[in-house]
Design an enzyme around this catalytic site. Structure first.
Site, PDB file in Angstrom:
ATOM      1  CE  LYS A   1      64.391  21.025  10.668  1.00 44.35           C
ATOM      2  NZ  LYS A   1      64.742  20.496   9.344  1.00 44.35           N
TER       3      LYS A   1
ATOM      4  CB  THR B   1      67.082  17.651   8.555  1.00 42.44           C
ATOM      5  OG1 THR B   1      66.624  17.816   9.897  1.00 42.44           O
ATOM      6  CG2 THR B   1      66.009  18.116   7.598  1.00 42.44           C
TER       7      THR B   1
ATOM      8  NE  ARG C   1      70.456  24.606   5.387  1.00 42.21           N
ATOM      9  CZ  ARG C   1      69.370  24.839   6.127  1.00 42.21           C
ATOM     10  NH1 ARG C   1      69.500  25.150   7.409  1.00 42.21           N
ATOM     11  NH2 ARG C   1      68.168  24.767   5.605  1.00 42.21           N
TER      12      ARG C   1
ATOM     13  CG  ASP D   1      59.574  14.796   8.431  1.00 38.82           C
ATOM     14  OD1 ASP D   1      60.673  14.880   8.990  1.00 38.82           O
ATOM     15  OD2 ASP D   1      59.145  15.668   7.640  1.00 38.82           O
TER      16      ASP D   1
ATOM     17  CD  GLU E   1      74.766  12.263 -11.281  1.00 43.34           C
ATOM     18  OE1 GLU E   1      75.991  12.055 -11.203  1.00 43.34           O
ATOM     19  OE2 GLU E   1      74.281  13.287 -11.799  1.00 43.34           O
TER      20      GLU E   1
ATOM     21  CE1 TYR F   1      76.718  16.121 -11.505  1.00 49.56           C
ATOM     22  CE2 TYR F   1      78.691  17.162 -12.377  1.00 49.56           C
ATOM     23  CZ  TYR F   1      77.340  17.205 -12.091  1.00 49.56           C
ATOM     24  OH  TYR F   1      76.610  18.316 -12.392  1.00 49.56           O
TER      25      TYR F   1
END
Length: 480
Positions: A275, A272, A281, A243, A68, A66
Protein backbone atom coordinates in the site's frame (compact mmCIF):
# COMPACT_ATOMS: atom_id res chain seq x y z
CA UNK A 1 20.15 4.09 -19.62
CA UNK A 2 22.06 4.26 -16.34
CA UNK A 3 24.29 1.45 -15.14
CA UNK A 4 21.70 0.59 -12.46
CA UNK A 5 18.88 0.48 -15.04
CA UNK A 6 20.98 -1.81 -17.21
CA UNK A 7 21.68 -4.12 -14.27
CA UNK A 8 17.97 -4.19 -13.35
CA UNK A 9 16.89 -4.91 -16.91
CA UNK A 10 19.46 -7.68 -17.23
CA UNK A 11 18.45 -9.23 -13.90
CA UNK A 12 14.76 -9.44 -14.79
CA UNK A 13 15.35 -10.58 -18.37
CA UNK A 14 17.57 -13.41 -17.22
CA UNK A 15 15.19 -14.35 -14.41
CA UNK A 16 12.30 -14.65 -16.85
CA UNK A 17 14.42 -16.80 -19.16
CA UNK A 18 15.08 -19.17 -16.27
CA UNK A 19 11.36 -19.28 -15.40
CA UNK A 20 10.42 -19.83 -19.05
CA UNK A 21 12.71 -22.85 -19.23
CA UNK A 22 10.38 -24.59 -16.74
CA UNK A 23 6.94 -23.03 -17.30
CA UNK A 24 6.86 -20.50 -20.14
CA UNK A 25 3.23 -19.60 -19.46
CA UNK A 26 4.20 -18.14 -16.09
CA UNK A 27 6.94 -16.06 -17.72
CA UNK A 28 4.44 -14.85 -20.32
CA UNK A 29 1.89 -13.94 -17.65
CA UNK A 30 4.58 -12.05 -15.75
CA UNK A 31 5.53 -10.02 -18.81
CA UNK A 32 1.87 -9.34 -19.53
CA UNK A 33 1.25 -8.17 -15.97
CA UNK A 34 4.00 -5.60 -16.30
CA UNK A 35 2.55 -4.46 -19.62
CA UNK A 36 -0.94 -4.19 -18.13
CA UNK A 37 0.31 -2.18 -15.16
CA UNK A 38 2.34 0.09 -17.41
CA UNK A 39 -0.68 0.75 -19.64
CA UNK A 40 -3.40 1.43 -17.04
CA UNK A 41 -4.30 4.12 -14.54
CA UNK A 42 -3.91 2.20 -11.27
CA UNK A 43 -6.06 3.90 -8.64
CA UNK A 44 -6.65 1.05 -6.21
CA UNK A 45 -5.87 2.60 -2.83
CA UNK A 46 -4.32 -0.60 -1.48
CA UNK A 47 -1.85 -1.05 -4.36
CA UNK A 48 1.45 0.55 -5.25
CA UNK A 49 4.67 -0.18 -7.13
CA UNK A 50 7.55 -1.63 -5.13
CA UNK A 51 11.08 -0.76 -6.21
CA UNK A 52 13.15 -3.23 -8.24
CA UNK A 53 15.38 -3.70 -5.18
CA UNK A 54 12.38 -4.74 -3.05
CA UNK A 55 11.05 -7.07 -5.76
CA UNK A 56 14.41 -8.71 -6.37
CA UNK A 57 14.93 -9.31 -2.65
CA UNK A 58 11.93 -11.64 -2.59
CA UNK A 59 13.42 -13.98 -5.20
CA UNK A 60 16.21 -15.50 -3.11
CA UNK A 61 17.04 -18.68 -1.24
CA UNK A 62 15.68 -17.20 1.98
CA UNK A 63 12.45 -18.65 0.58
CA UNK A 64 13.84 -22.11 1.31
CA UNK A 65 14.31 -21.66 5.05
CA UNK A 66 12.02 -22.61 7.93
CA UNK A 67 12.40 -20.31 10.93
CA UNK A 68 9.49 -20.70 13.37
CA UNK A 69 10.02 -18.76 16.55
CA UNK A 70 11.78 -15.43 16.69
CA UNK A 71 15.27 -13.95 16.76
CA UNK A 72 17.58 -16.11 18.88
CA UNK A 73 14.78 -18.51 19.77
CA UNK A 74 14.01 -20.68 16.73
CA UNK A 75 12.51 -24.13 16.52
CA UNK A 76 14.86 -24.94 13.61
CA UNK A 77 18.64 -24.90 13.38
CA UNK A 78 20.67 -22.83 10.95
CA UNK A 79 18.65 -19.61 11.23
CA UNK A 80 21.50 -17.19 11.90
CA UNK A 81 20.99 -15.35 8.61
CA UNK A 82 17.22 -15.20 9.10
CA UNK A 83 17.94 -13.66 12.51
CA UNK A 84 19.94 -10.95 10.74
CA UNK A 85 17.09 -10.29 8.30
CA UNK A 86 14.38 -10.12 10.97
CA UNK A 87 16.53 -7.97 13.24
CA UNK A 88 17.13 -5.45 10.45
CA UNK A 89 13.46 -5.34 9.46
CA UNK A 90 12.41 -4.68 13.06
CA UNK A 91 15.18 -2.13 13.56
CA UNK A 92 14.14 -0.12 10.49
CA UNK A 93 10.48 -0.29 11.57
CA UNK A 94 11.22 0.96 15.08
CA UNK A 95 13.34 3.82 13.82
CA UNK A 96 10.93 4.78 11.04
CA UNK A 97 7.83 4.88 13.22
CA UNK A 98 9.33 5.67 16.61
CA UNK A 99 7.93 2.43 18.03
CA UNK A 100 9.16 0.66 21.14
CA UNK A 101 8.82 -2.77 19.52
CA UNK A 102 8.29 -4.11 16.00
CA UNK A 103 7.34 -7.58 14.76
CA UNK A 104 8.00 -8.18 11.07
CA UNK A 105 6.70 -11.72 10.61
CA UNK A 106 2.98 -11.37 9.66
CA UNK A 107 2.29 -12.53 6.12
CA UNK A 108 -0.51 -10.00 5.53
CA UNK A 109 -2.58 -7.31 7.19
CA UNK A 110 -5.19 -9.82 8.33
CA UNK A 111 -2.42 -11.95 9.86
CA UNK A 112 -1.07 -8.87 11.63
CA UNK A 113 -4.52 -8.16 13.07
CA UNK A 114 -4.89 -11.77 14.23
CA UNK A 115 -1.50 -11.57 15.95
CA UNK A 116 -2.61 -8.33 17.60
CA UNK A 117 -5.98 -9.70 18.73
CA UNK A 118 -4.52 -12.86 20.24
CA UNK A 119 -1.60 -10.98 21.79
CA UNK A 120 -4.02 -8.64 23.52
CA UNK A 121 -6.12 -11.59 24.67
CA UNK A 122 -3.00 -13.33 25.97
CA UNK A 123 -1.83 -10.21 27.80
CA UNK A 124 -5.16 -8.99 29.13
CA UNK A 125 -7.06 -12.25 29.71
CA UNK A 126 -4.85 -15.35 29.69
CA UNK A 127 -2.03 -13.87 31.79
CA UNK A 128 -4.22 -12.61 34.65
CA UNK A 129 -6.31 -15.80 34.54
CA UNK A 130 -3.21 -17.99 34.89
CA UNK A 131 -1.89 -15.83 37.70
CA UNK A 132 -5.18 -16.05 39.57
CA UNK A 133 -5.27 -19.81 39.07
CA UNK A 134 -1.64 -20.02 40.22
CA UNK A 135 -0.55 -21.66 36.97
CA UNK A 136 2.71 -20.92 35.20
CA UNK A 137 1.39 -21.65 31.69
CA UNK A 138 -1.39 -23.44 29.81
CA UNK A 139 0.51 -26.73 29.93
CA UNK A 140 -0.39 -26.98 33.61
CA UNK A 141 -4.14 -26.70 33.04
CA UNK A 142 -6.57 -29.48 33.71
CA UNK A 143 -9.39 -30.06 31.24
CA UNK A 144 -11.74 -28.14 33.55
CA UNK A 145 -9.24 -25.26 33.81
CA UNK A 146 -8.90 -25.17 30.05
CA UNK A 147 -12.66 -25.01 29.49
CA UNK A 148 -12.89 -22.13 31.95
CA UNK A 149 -10.06 -20.21 30.24
CA UNK A 150 -11.54 -20.83 26.80
CA UNK A 151 -14.81 -19.28 27.92
CA UNK A 152 -12.92 -16.24 29.17
CA UNK A 153 -10.98 -15.88 25.93
CA UNK A 154 -14.05 -16.39 23.76
CA UNK A 155 -16.33 -13.89 25.49
CA UNK A 156 -14.37 -10.69 25.16
CA UNK A 157 -15.67 -7.53 23.52
CA UNK A 158 -14.39 -5.62 20.53
CA UNK A 159 -15.58 -2.23 19.24
CA UNK A 160 -14.51 -1.26 15.72
CA UNK A 161 -15.50 0.93 12.80
CA UNK A 162 -18.33 -0.48 10.69
CA UNK A 163 -17.57 -1.68 7.18
CA UNK A 164 -19.88 0.78 5.43
CA UNK A 165 -18.42 3.69 7.41
CA UNK A 166 -14.93 2.85 6.13
CA UNK A 167 -13.69 0.18 8.53
CA UNK A 168 -12.15 -3.12 7.51
CA UNK A 169 -13.47 -6.68 7.47
CA UNK A 170 -11.16 -7.51 10.38
CA UNK A 171 -12.57 -4.80 12.63
CA UNK A 172 -15.46 -6.98 13.78
CA UNK A 173 -17.40 -7.69 10.56
CA UNK A 174 -19.43 -10.78 11.45
CA UNK A 175 -18.57 -12.92 8.39
CA UNK A 176 -14.88 -12.34 9.20
CA UNK A 177 -13.07 -14.29 11.92
CA UNK A 178 -12.85 -11.08 14.00
CA UNK A 179 -16.63 -11.00 14.19
CA UNK A 180 -16.69 -14.63 15.31
CA UNK A 181 -13.87 -14.38 17.86
CA UNK A 182 -15.40 -11.51 19.78
CA UNK A 183 -18.67 -10.26 21.12
CA UNK A 184 -18.54 -7.26 18.81
CA UNK A 185 -20.25 -3.98 18.18
CA UNK A 186 -19.40 -1.27 15.69
CA UNK A 187 -19.34 2.50 15.54
CA UNK A 188 -20.18 4.43 12.41
CA UNK A 189 -19.97 7.99 11.16
CA UNK A 190 -22.30 10.97 11.25
CA UNK A 191 -25.17 10.28 8.82
CA UNK A 192 -25.06 13.84 7.47
CA UNK A 193 -21.32 14.51 7.16
CA UNK A 194 -19.85 11.00 7.02
CA UNK A 195 -17.30 12.09 9.65
CA UNK A 196 -16.32 10.37 12.88
CA UNK A 197 -18.12 11.77 15.92
CA UNK A 198 -15.84 11.09 18.90
CA UNK A 199 -18.60 11.84 21.40
CA UNK A 200 -20.72 9.08 19.84
CA UNK A 201 -17.75 6.68 19.89
CA UNK A 202 -17.16 7.55 23.55
CA UNK A 203 -20.79 6.98 24.48
CA UNK A 204 -20.84 3.63 22.68
CA UNK A 205 -17.59 2.56 24.34
CA UNK A 206 -18.90 3.49 27.79
CA UNK A 207 -22.06 1.50 27.20
CA UNK A 208 -20.38 -1.55 25.63
CA UNK A 209 -17.10 -1.55 27.61
CA UNK A 210 -14.93 -3.39 25.07
CA UNK A 211 -11.64 -5.09 25.86
CA UNK A 212 -10.32 -3.80 22.50
CA UNK A 213 -11.13 -0.51 20.78
CA UNK A 214 -10.07 -0.69 17.13
CA UNK A 215 -9.30 2.49 15.22
CA UNK A 216 -8.11 2.90 11.65
CA UNK A 217 -9.82 2.36 8.33
CA UNK A 218 -9.68 1.10 4.77
CA UNK A 219 -12.11 3.53 3.13
CA UNK A 220 -12.49 6.58 5.39
CA UNK A 221 -11.18 9.63 3.51
CA UNK A 222 -10.26 11.69 6.57
CA UNK A 223 -7.65 11.76 9.31
CA UNK A 224 -8.34 10.35 12.77
CA UNK A 225 -7.45 11.93 16.10
CA UNK A 226 -5.78 9.00 17.83
CA UNK A 227 -5.18 10.97 21.03
CA UNK A 228 -8.95 11.20 21.43
CA UNK A 229 -9.34 7.50 20.66
CA UNK A 230 -6.76 6.71 23.37
CA UNK A 231 -8.67 8.89 25.84
CA UNK A 232 -11.82 6.90 25.08
CA UNK A 233 -9.97 3.59 25.44
CA UNK A 234 -8.49 4.64 28.78
CA UNK A 235 -11.87 5.79 30.09
CA UNK A 236 -13.34 2.30 29.59
CA UNK A 237 -10.21 0.27 30.33
CA UNK A 238 -9.79 -0.89 26.74
CA UNK A 239 -6.65 -1.62 24.75
CA UNK A 240 -6.37 0.76 21.80
CA UNK A 241 -5.40 -1.10 18.64
CA UNK A 242 -4.89 0.92 15.46
CA UNK A 243 -4.90 -0.63 12.00
CA UNK A 244 -2.87 1.79 9.88
CA UNK A 245 -2.44 -0.55 6.91
CA UNK A 246 -3.74 2.03 4.47
CA UNK A 247 -2.06 5.16 5.72
CA UNK A 248 1.22 3.81 7.11
CA UNK A 249 3.14 5.61 4.38
CA UNK A 250 1.66 8.93 5.49
CA UNK A 251 2.76 8.17 9.05
CA UNK A 252 6.23 7.10 7.92
CA UNK A 253 6.49 10.19 5.70
CA UNK A 254 5.48 12.51 8.58
CA UNK A 255 2.34 13.74 6.83
CA UNK A 256 0.47 12.49 9.89
CA UNK A 257 2.07 13.74 13.08
CA UNK A 258 1.03 14.58 16.64
CA UNK A 259 -2.50 13.42 17.45
CA UNK A 260 -2.84 11.96 13.93
CA UNK A 261 0.15 9.64 14.34
CA UNK A 262 -1.19 6.45 15.96
CA UNK A 263 2.13 5.08 17.22
CA UNK A 264 2.54 7.33 20.31
CA UNK A 265 -1.08 6.79 21.34
CA UNK A 266 -1.97 3.15 20.63
CA UNK A 267 -0.98 0.12 22.67
CA UNK A 268 -0.73 -1.96 19.49
CA UNK A 269 -0.50 -0.83 15.85
CA UNK A 270 -0.85 -3.10 12.83
CA UNK A 271 -0.01 -2.39 9.23
CA UNK A 272 0.67 -3.87 5.86
CA UNK A 273 4.00 -3.17 4.21
CA UNK A 274 2.69 -2.63 0.69
CA UNK A 275 0.00 0.00 0.00
CA UNK A 276 1.30 3.48 0.85
CA UNK A 277 4.54 2.07 2.35
CA UNK A 278 5.51 0.80 -1.13
CA UNK A 279 7.07 -2.45 0.09
CA UNK A 280 6.38 -6.15 -0.45
CA UNK A 281 3.01 -7.72 0.30
CA UNK A 282 3.09 -8.46 4.01
CA UNK A 283 2.20 -7.22 7.48
CA UNK A 284 3.78 -5.89 10.64
CA UNK A 285 2.88 -5.24 14.28
CA UNK A 286 4.19 -2.35 16.36
CA UNK A 287 3.61 -2.31 20.10
CA UNK A 288 4.59 -0.86 23.44
CA UNK A 289 7.05 -2.84 25.54
CA UNK A 290 4.13 -3.97 27.70
CA UNK A 291 2.65 -5.98 24.83
CA UNK A 292 5.93 -7.00 23.18
CA UNK A 293 6.31 -10.43 24.86
CA UNK A 294 2.84 -11.50 23.73
CA UNK A 295 3.27 -10.21 20.17
CA UNK A 296 6.65 -11.92 19.94
CA UNK A 297 4.87 -15.27 20.19
CA UNK A 298 2.87 -14.58 17.02
CA UNK A 299 4.57 -17.62 15.48
CA UNK A 300 3.50 -20.29 16.25
CA UNK A 301 0.55 -18.82 18.21
CA UNK A 302 -1.20 -17.62 15.04
CA UNK A 303 1.31 -17.62 12.19
CA UNK A 304 2.99 -20.38 10.29
CA UNK A 305 6.67 -20.23 9.48
CA UNK A 306 7.86 -16.70 8.71
CA UNK A 307 8.50 -15.84 5.07
CA UNK A 308 12.15 -14.91 5.43
CA UNK A 309 12.51 -13.69 1.84
CA UNK A 310 9.58 -11.30 2.36
CA UNK A 311 10.99 -10.10 5.69
CA UNK A 312 14.20 -9.31 3.82
CA UNK A 313 12.19 -7.30 1.29
CA UNK A 314 10.41 -5.50 4.15
CA UNK A 315 13.80 -4.48 5.53
CA UNK A 316 14.79 -3.05 2.14
CA UNK A 317 11.49 -1.17 1.74
CA UNK A 318 11.67 0.23 5.26
CA UNK A 319 15.24 1.36 4.63
CA UNK A 320 13.96 3.17 1.51
CA UNK A 321 11.18 4.78 3.56
CA UNK A 322 13.76 6.20 5.98
CA UNK A 323 15.28 8.28 3.18
CA UNK A 324 14.32 11.98 2.82
CA UNK A 325 12.81 11.33 -0.61
CA UNK A 326 10.07 9.25 0.97
CA UNK A 327 8.76 12.22 2.94
CA UNK A 328 8.48 14.16 -0.29
CA UNK A 329 6.63 11.24 -1.84
CA UNK A 330 4.22 10.88 1.09
CA UNK A 331 3.32 14.57 1.03
CA UNK A 332 2.72 14.35 -2.72
CA UNK A 333 0.38 11.39 -2.16
CA UNK A 334 -1.77 13.54 0.13
CA UNK A 335 -1.57 16.59 -2.15
CA UNK A 336 -2.58 14.49 -5.13
CA UNK A 337 -5.59 13.12 -3.28
CA UNK A 338 -6.68 16.72 -2.71
CA UNK A 339 -6.24 17.43 -6.42
CA UNK A 340 -8.28 14.36 -7.35
CA UNK A 341 -11.05 15.30 -4.93
CA UNK A 342 -11.21 18.88 -6.16
CA UNK A 343 -11.23 17.60 -9.72
CA UNK A 344 -14.32 15.53 -8.98
CA UNK A 345 -16.10 18.27 -7.07
CA UNK A 346 -15.50 20.86 -9.80
CA UNK A 347 -17.25 18.49 -12.20
CA UNK A 348 -20.25 17.93 -9.94
CA UNK A 349 -19.37 14.47 -8.62
CA UNK A 350 -20.43 13.47 -5.10
CA UNK A 351 -17.75 12.48 -2.58
CA UNK A 352 -18.23 10.81 0.79
CA UNK A 353 -17.31 13.44 3.46
CA UNK A 354 -17.16 15.98 0.58
CA UNK A 355 -13.42 15.53 0.16
CA UNK A 356 -10.30 13.98 1.62
CA UNK A 357 -7.28 14.74 3.75
CA UNK A 358 -5.46 11.45 3.38
CA UNK A 359 -4.55 9.27 0.39
CA UNK A 360 -7.97 8.18 -0.84
CA UNK A 361 -11.20 9.49 -2.28
CA UNK A 362 -14.54 7.71 -1.98
CA UNK A 363 -16.76 8.53 -4.94
CA UNK A 364 -20.51 8.01 -4.54
CA UNK A 365 -21.57 6.82 -8.00
CA UNK A 366 -25.29 6.68 -7.22
CA UNK A 367 -25.52 10.23 -8.58
CA UNK A 368 -24.62 8.75 -11.99
CA UNK A 369 -27.39 6.18 -11.60
CA UNK A 370 -24.87 3.36 -11.21
CA UNK A 371 -23.83 0.79 -8.65
CA UNK A 372 -20.22 0.52 -7.62
CA UNK A 373 -19.89 -2.72 -9.52
CA UNK A 374 -21.15 -1.17 -12.76
CA UNK A 375 -18.84 1.82 -12.34
CA UNK A 376 -15.82 -0.34 -11.53
CA UNK A 377 -16.40 -2.50 -14.60
CA UNK A 378 -16.98 0.39 -16.99
CA UNK A 379 -13.84 2.14 -15.75
CA UNK A 380 -11.80 -1.04 -16.20
CA UNK A 381 -12.97 -1.21 -19.82
CA UNK A 382 -11.46 2.26 -20.20
CA UNK A 383 -8.15 1.27 -18.60
CA UNK A 384 -8.87 2.83 -15.18
CA UNK A 385 -8.33 0.29 -12.40
CA UNK A 386 -10.37 0.98 -9.25
CA UNK A 387 -12.39 -1.02 -6.75
CA UNK A 388 -16.01 -0.73 -5.76
CA UNK A 389 -16.63 0.12 -2.13
CA UNK A 390 -19.52 0.60 0.25
CA UNK A 391 -20.61 4.08 1.29
CA UNK A 392 -22.23 4.83 4.66
CA UNK A 393 -25.66 3.15 4.96
CA UNK A 394 -25.14 1.68 1.51
CA UNK A 395 -28.46 0.50 0.00
CA UNK A 396 -26.62 -1.84 -2.38
CA UNK A 397 -24.71 -3.75 0.30
CA UNK A 398 -21.06 -4.81 0.30
CA UNK A 399 -21.12 -6.72 -3.00
CA UNK A 400 -22.66 -4.30 -5.49
CA UNK A 401 -22.02 -1.14 -3.40
CA UNK A 402 -22.76 2.46 -4.27
CA UNK A 403 -19.19 3.75 -4.28
CA UNK A 404 -15.81 3.51 -5.92
CA UNK A 405 -12.65 3.92 -3.86
CA UNK A 406 -9.70 5.68 -5.49
CA UNK A 407 -6.19 6.05 -4.10
CA UNK A 408 -3.22 8.14 -5.17
CA UNK A 409 -0.14 6.18 -3.92
CA UNK A 410 0.56 4.17 -7.10
CA UNK A 411 0.28 6.94 -9.68
CA UNK A 412 2.20 9.26 -7.36
CA UNK A 413 5.03 6.71 -7.46
CA UNK A 414 4.97 7.09 -11.24
CA UNK A 415 5.33 10.86 -10.90
CA UNK A 416 1.77 12.09 -11.41
CA UNK A 417 1.01 15.52 -9.96
CA UNK A 418 -1.83 18.03 -9.71
CA UNK A 419 -2.54 18.45 -13.43
CA UNK A 420 -2.52 14.73 -14.11
CA UNK A 421 -4.89 13.95 -11.24
CA UNK A 422 -7.26 16.69 -12.34
CA UNK A 423 -7.24 15.06 -15.77
CA UNK A 424 -7.83 11.65 -14.18
CA UNK A 425 -10.94 13.03 -12.47
CA UNK A 426 -12.16 14.36 -15.81
CA UNK A 427 -11.65 11.00 -17.52
CA UNK A 428 -13.46 9.10 -14.76
CA UNK A 429 -16.43 11.46 -14.79
CA UNK A 430 -16.55 11.16 -18.59
CA UNK A 431 -16.76 7.37 -18.36
CA UNK A 432 -19.44 7.41 -15.67
CA UNK A 433 -21.53 10.01 -17.49
CA UNK A 434 -21.50 7.77 -20.54
CA UNK A 435 -22.38 4.53 -18.73
CA UNK A 436 -25.94 3.29 -18.38
CA UNK A 437 -27.22 0.48 -16.15
CA UNK A 438 -28.00 -2.73 -17.99
CA UNK A 439 -30.84 -5.18 -17.55
CA UNK A 440 -31.13 -8.84 -16.66
CA UNK A 441 -32.12 -11.47 -19.20
CA UNK A 442 -35.67 -11.07 -17.94
CA UNK A 443 -35.53 -7.34 -18.67
CA UNK A 444 -35.36 -6.19 -15.05
CA UNK A 445 -32.88 -3.50 -13.89
CA UNK A 446 -29.46 -5.02 -13.17
CA UNK A 447 -26.98 -4.05 -10.48
CA UNK A 448 -24.11 -5.66 -12.37
CA UNK A 449 -24.49 -5.23 -16.14
CA UNK A 450 -23.89 -1.90 -17.85
CA UNK A 451 -23.63 -0.26 -21.25
CA UNK A 452 -20.67 2.01 -21.99
CA UNK A 453 -21.23 4.35 -24.94
CA UNK A 454 -19.29 3.55 -28.11
CA UNK A 455 -15.88 5.11 -28.44
CA UNK A 456 -15.60 6.25 -24.83
CA UNK A 457 -13.20 3.52 -23.70
CA UNK A 458 -10.81 4.13 -26.59
CA UNK A 459 -10.90 7.90 -26.09
CA UNK A 460 -10.07 7.55 -22.39
CA UNK A 461 -7.30 5.03 -23.07
CA UNK A 462 -5.74 7.40 -25.61
CA UNK A 463 -5.83 10.30 -23.13
CA UNK A 464 -4.41 8.09 -20.39
CA UNK A 465 -1.61 6.86 -22.62
CA UNK A 466 -0.31 10.40 -23.07
CA UNK A 467 0.06 10.82 -19.30
CA UNK A 468 1.40 7.33 -18.72
CA UNK A 469 4.04 7.72 -21.43
CA UNK A 470 5.32 10.84 -19.68
CA UNK A 471 5.66 8.92 -16.42
CA UNK A 472 6.89 5.43 -17.35
CA UNK A 473 6.71 2.57 -14.88
CA UNK A 474 10.11 1.06 -14.06
CA UNK A 475 11.90 3.20 -16.65
CA UNK A 476 14.89 1.49 -18.12
CA UNK A 477 13.43 -1.97 -17.54
CA UNK A 478 13.30 -3.56 -21.00
CA UNK A 479 12.00 -7.12 -21.19
CA UNK A 480 11.62 -7.27 -24.98
Amino acid sequence: MSDLDALTSSAYSQALEVIASVEPRIADATRKELADQRGSLKLIASENYASPAVLLTMGTWFSDKYAEGTVGHRFYAGCQNVDTVETLAAEHARELFGAEYAYAQPHSGIDANLVAFWSILAHRVEGPWLEKAEKKNVNELTDADWESLRKELGNQRLLGMSLDAGGHLTHGFRPNISGKMFHQQQYGTDPETGLLDYDVVRAKAKEFKPLILVAGYSAYPRRVNFAKMREIADEVGATLMVDMAHFAGLVAGKVFTGDEDPVPHAHVVTTTTHKSLRGPRGGMVLATEEYAPSVDRGCPMVLGGPLSHVMAAKAVALAEARQPAFRTYAQQVADNAQSLAEGFKSRGAKLVTDGTDNHLVLLDVSSFGLTGRQAESALLDAGVVTNRNSVPSDPNGAWYTSGVRLGTPALTTRGFGHDEFDNVAELIVHVLQNTQPGTTKAGAPSKASYVLADGVADKVKDSSAEMLDKHPLYPGLDLA
